[in-house]
Design a protein around this motif. Structure first.
Motif, PDB file in Angstrom:
ATOM      1  N   GLU A 142       3.191  14.491   2.347  1.00  0.00           N
ATOM      2  CA  GLU A 142       3.430  15.587   1.090  1.00  0.00           C
ATOM      3  C   GLU A 142       4.104  14.298   0.553  1.00  0.00           C
ATOM      4  O   GLU A 142       4.078  13.786  -0.427  1.00  0.00           O
ATOM      5  N   GLN A 143       4.892  13.848   1.047  1.00  0.00           N
ATOM      6  CA  GLN A 143       5.651  12.417   0.695  1.00  0.00           C
ATOM      7  C   GLN A 143       4.610  10.856   0.472  1.00  0.00           C
ATOM      8  O   GLN A 143       5.094  10.326  -0.434  1.00  0.00           O
ATOM      9  N   SER A 144       3.703  11.266   0.728  1.00  0.00           N
ATOM     10  CA  SER A 144       2.722   9.728   0.166  1.00  0.00           C
ATOM     11  C   SER A 144       2.216  10.435  -1.197  1.00  0.00           C
ATOM     12  O   SER A 144       2.140   9.473  -1.750  1.00  0.00           O
ATOM     13  N   VAL A 145       1.924  11.398  -1.244  1.00  0.00           N
ATOM     14  CA  VAL A 145       0.942  11.814  -2.708  1.00  0.00           C
ATOM     15  C   VAL A 145       2.488  11.527  -3.438  1.00  0.00           C
ATOM     16  O   VAL A 145       2.246  10.861  -4.682  1.00  0.00           O
ATOM     17  N   LYS A 146       3.903  12.115  -3.311  1.00  0.00           N
ATOM     18  CA  LYS A 146       4.830  11.934  -4.427  1.00  0.00           C
ATOM     19  C   LYS A 146       4.940  10.497  -4.353  1.00  0.00           C
ATOM     20  O   LYS A 146       5.223  10.383  -6.137  1.00  0.00           O
ATOM     21  N   LEU A 147       5.211   9.774  -3.780  1.00  0.00           N
ATOM     22  CA  LEU A 147       5.036   8.124  -3.990  1.00  0.00           C
ATOM     23  C   LEU A 147       3.901   7.785  -4.326  1.00  0.00           C
ATOM     24  O   LEU A 147       3.888   7.046  -5.109  1.00  0.00           O
ATOM     25  N   ALA A 148       2.550   7.722  -4.632  1.00  0.00           N
ATOM     26  CA  ALA A 148       1.333   7.928  -5.148  1.00  0.00           C
ATOM     27  C   ALA A 148       1.221   7.963  -5.906  1.00  0.00           C
ATOM     28  O   ALA A 148       1.105   7.153  -7.246  1.00  0.00           O
ATOM     29  N   MET A 149       1.920   9.063  -6.415  1.00  0.00           N
ATOM     30  CA  MET A 149       2.384   9.722  -8.655  1.00  0.00           C
ATOM     31  C   MET A 149       3.374   8.763  -8.961  1.00  0.00           C
ATOM     32  O   MET A 149       2.593   8.502 -10.225  1.00  0.00           O
ATOM     33  N   ALA A 150       4.581   8.499  -7.701  1.00  0.00           N
ATOM     34  CA  ALA A 150       5.120   7.819  -8.925  1.00  0.00           C
ATOM     35  C   ALA A 150       4.660   6.511  -9.423  1.00  0.00           C
ATOM     36  O   ALA A 150       5.262   5.622  -9.886  1.00  0.00           O
ATOM     37  N   MET A 151       4.067   5.742  -7.885  1.00  0.00           N
ATOM     38  CA  MET A 151       3.577   4.642  -8.291  1.00  0.00           C
ATOM     39  C   MET A 151       3.120   4.156  -9.071  1.00  0.00           C
ATOM     40  O   MET A 151       3.226   3.295 -10.300  1.00  0.00           O
ATOM     41  N   THR A 152       1.459   5.471  -9.572  1.00  0.00           N
ATOM     42  CA  THR A 152       1.100   5.664 -10.273  1.00  0.00           C
ATOM     43  C   THR A 152       1.652   5.096 -11.966  1.00  0.00           C
ATOM     44  O   THR A 152       1.529   4.936 -12.905  1.00  0.00           O
ATOM     45  N   LYS A 153       2.698   6.112 -12.029  1.00  0.00           N
ATOM     46  CA  LYS A 153       3.403   5.733 -13.125  1.00  0.00           C
ATOM     47  C   LYS A 153       3.848   4.950 -13.627  1.00  0.00           C
ATOM     48  O   LYS A 153       4.344   4.497 -15.013  1.00  0.00           O
ATOM     49  N   LEU A 154       4.532   4.107 -12.501  1.00  0.00           N
ATOM     50  CA  LEU A 154       5.655   3.327 -12.639  1.00  0.00           C
ATOM     51  C   LEU A 154       4.493   2.306 -12.824  1.00  0.00           C
ATOM     52  O   LEU A 154       4.989   1.488 -14.321  1.00  0.00           O
ATOM     53  N   ALA A 155       2.994   2.377 -12.974  1.00  0.00           N
ATOM     54  CA  ALA A 155       1.797   1.459 -12.991  1.00  0.00           C
ATOM     55  C   ALA A 155       1.627   0.965 -14.248  1.00  0.00           C
ATOM     56  O   ALA A 155       1.308   0.312 -15.115  1.00  0.00           O
ATOM     57  N   ALA A 156       2.222   2.241 -15.038  1.00  0.00           N
ATOM     58  CA  ALA A 156       1.267   2.764 -16.529  1.00  0.00           C
ATOM     59  C   ALA A 156       2.295   1.885 -17.352  1.00  0.00           C
ATOM     60  O   ALA A 156       2.066   1.644 -18.461  1.00  0.00           O
ATOM     61  N   ARG A 157       3.740   2.426 -16.968  1.00  0.00           N
ATOM     62  CA  ARG A 157       4.771   1.252 -17.355  1.00  0.00           C
ATOM     63  C   ARG A 157       5.196  -0.396 -17.459  1.00  0.00           C
ATOM     64  O   ARG A 157       5.437  -1.517 -18.525  1.00  0.00           O
ATOM     65  N   ASP A 158       4.717  -0.504 -16.286  1.00  0.00           N
ATOM     66  CA  ASP A 158       4.529  -1.844 -15.980  1.00  0.00           C
ATOM     67  C   ASP A 158       3.723  -2.662 -15.478  1.00  0.00           C
ATOM     68  O   ASP A 158       2.579  -2.391 -14.494  1.00  0.00           O
ATOM     69  N   PRO A 159       3.317  -3.531 -15.968  1.00  0.00           N
ATOM     70  CA  PRO A 159       2.087  -4.637 -15.704  1.00  0.00           C
ATOM     71  C   PRO A 159       2.015  -5.340 -15.096  1.00  0.00           C
ATOM     72  O   PRO A 159       0.330  -5.365 -13.906  1.00  0.00           O
ATOM     73  N   ALA A 160       2.742  -5.392 -14.086  1.00  0.00           N
ATOM     74  CA  ALA A 160       3.135  -6.032 -12.617  1.00  0.00           C
ATOM     75  C   ALA A 160       2.897  -5.620 -11.218  1.00  0.00           C
ATOM     76  O   ALA A 160       2.124  -5.445 -10.979  1.00  0.00           O
ATOM     77  N   VAL A 161       3.418  -4.414 -12.396  1.00  0.00           N
ATOM     78  CA  VAL A 161       3.783  -2.559 -10.682  1.00  0.00           C
ATOM     79  C   VAL A 161       1.656  -2.635 -10.803  1.00  0.00           C
ATOM     80  O   VAL A 161       0.728  -2.276  -9.730  1.00  0.00           O
ATOM     81  N   HIS A 162       0.931  -2.214 -12.269  1.00  0.00           N
ATOM     82  CA  HIS A 162      -0.523  -2.715 -12.194  1.00  0.00           C
ATOM     83  C   HIS A 162      -1.191  -2.852 -11.481  1.00  0.00           C
ATOM     84  O   HIS A 162      -2.118  -2.553 -10.711  1.00  0.00           O
ATOM     85  N   LYS A 163      -0.903  -4.237 -12.156  1.00  0.00           N
ATOM     86  CA  LYS A 163      -1.977  -5.768 -11.112  1.00  0.00           C
ATOM     87  C   LYS A 163      -1.728  -5.349  -9.694  1.00  0.00           C
ATOM     88  O   LYS A 163      -2.324  -5.780  -8.471  1.00  0.00           O
ATOM     89  N   LEU A 164      -0.614  -5.337  -9.146  1.00  0.00           N
ATOM     90  CA  LEU A 164       0.067  -4.737  -8.045  1.00  0.00           C
ATOM     91  C   LEU A 164      -1.106  -3.436  -7.243  1.00  0.00           C
ATOM     92  O   LEU A 164      -1.914  -4.484  -6.140  1.00  0.00           O
ATOM     93  N   THR A 165      -0.784  -2.725  -7.732  1.00  0.00           N
ATOM     94  CA  THR A 165      -2.166  -1.522  -7.180  1.00  0.00           C
ATOM     95  C   THR A 165      -3.106  -1.835  -7.208  1.00  0.00           C
ATOM     96  O   THR A 165      -4.323  -1.462  -6.672  1.00  0.00           O
ATOM     97  N   ALA A 166      -3.223  -2.397  -8.323  1.00  0.00           N
ATOM     98  CA  ALA A 166      -5.181  -2.598  -8.701  1.00  0.00           C
ATOM     99  C   ALA A 166      -5.792  -3.921  -7.278  1.00  0.00           C
ATOM    100  O   ALA A 166      -5.859  -3.762  -6.366  1.00  0.00           O
TER     101      ALA A 166
END
Ligand SMILES: Cc1cc2nc3c(=O)[nH]c(=O)nc-3n(C[C@H](O)[C@H](O)[C@H](O)COP(=O)(O)OP(=O)(O)OC[C@H]3O[C@@H](n4cnc5c(N)ncnc54)[C@H](O)[C@@H]3O)c2cc1C
Length: 194
Positions: A142-166
């Motif tokens: 459950e926690q992993s899913v919440k973290l992943a969803m928050a990371m996806t949200k953050l990646a949509a706002r910040d290109p550097a985070v998006h690059k890292l997740t890619a």
């Protein structure tokens, strides 16, 4: 809702309500050319050969024989290639030994088990979101899913985070890069938005 001449649904207008409209904008004028065809994939499997106490000398397994991923995540060939690189390095390191194959399997399975951690988590966690997926959900699912969803949200706002997740998604970096404290603080801030 737009429909093709065959009466089939072209595009769910709900797509406009996605957090970003990228996919909706890209396909809103598209026409479906044929029927949707399903590819059935029975299960992802990770066989833990690294846990065996003994293994026959001169025999080795890699690729799907060790870990088979849901192809939708596009990781099987990448992991097989990474495993081939590990094998190549281990063989080169042992070339001058009297019996280069002695202990090779143990060393190989230990290293490849570690490199499978990232793609396995990338594939298994999202697959378990579907309630009918069978298998043993990780204890912190459950926690992993919440973290992943928050990371996806953050990646949509910040290109550097998006690059890292890619980069993690493409297996260029391990998931451990997500343990960066500053990144963790920002992800937790997104989670607290609700
Ligand atoms: C639809 C689909 C899409 C995919 N997309 C991607 C992707 O985008 N990116 C990615 O990285 N991975 C992708 N994969 C996964 C990737 O194809 C596999 O992970 C990869 O091919 C595994 O390589 P392998 O050598 O372990 O096994 P395989 O490629 O399956 O090779 C095994 C070979 O052994 C042969 N064989 C089997 N039994 C015997 C036998 N008894 N005797 C002799 N030969 C035998 C088979 O015919 C086959 O040629 C996809 C898989 C599928 C099914």
């Amino acid at each position: 809702m737009p429909r093709s001449s065959r009466g089939a649904l072209l595009l769910p207008l709900e797509g406009r309500r996605f957090r970003t409209s990228t996919v909706y904008d890209a396909i809103r004028a598209a026409k479906r050319l044929g029927d949707i065809v399903r590819y059935r994939f029975p299960e992802s499997i990770h066989r833990h050969y690294e846990r065996l106490e003994t293994f026959p000398s001169g025999l080795l397994l890699l690729g799907d024989a060790v870990c088979r991923f849901n192809p939708v995540w596009g990781q099987g060939m990448s992991v097989a290639a990474q495993e081939a690189c590990v094998l190549s390095r281990l063989l080169a390191e042992r070339a001058s030994e009297r019996d280069p194959l002695d202990g090779l399997a143990r060393a190989f399975f230990a290293e490849t088990a570690a490199l499978i951690v990232t793609p396995w988590a990338q594939a298994v966690i999202p697959d378990f979101i579907h309630p009918k997926t069978r298998g043993e959900r990780p204890a912190d699912f459950e926690q992993s899913v919440k973290l992943a969803m928050a990371m996806t949200k953050l990646a949509a706002r910040d290109p550097a985070v998006h690059k890292l997740t890619a980069e993690v998604g493409s297996l260029l970096k391990p998931r451990s890069v997500y343990l960066d404290p500053e990144l963790g603080r920002r992800v937790l801030a997104v989670m607290s938005e609700g």
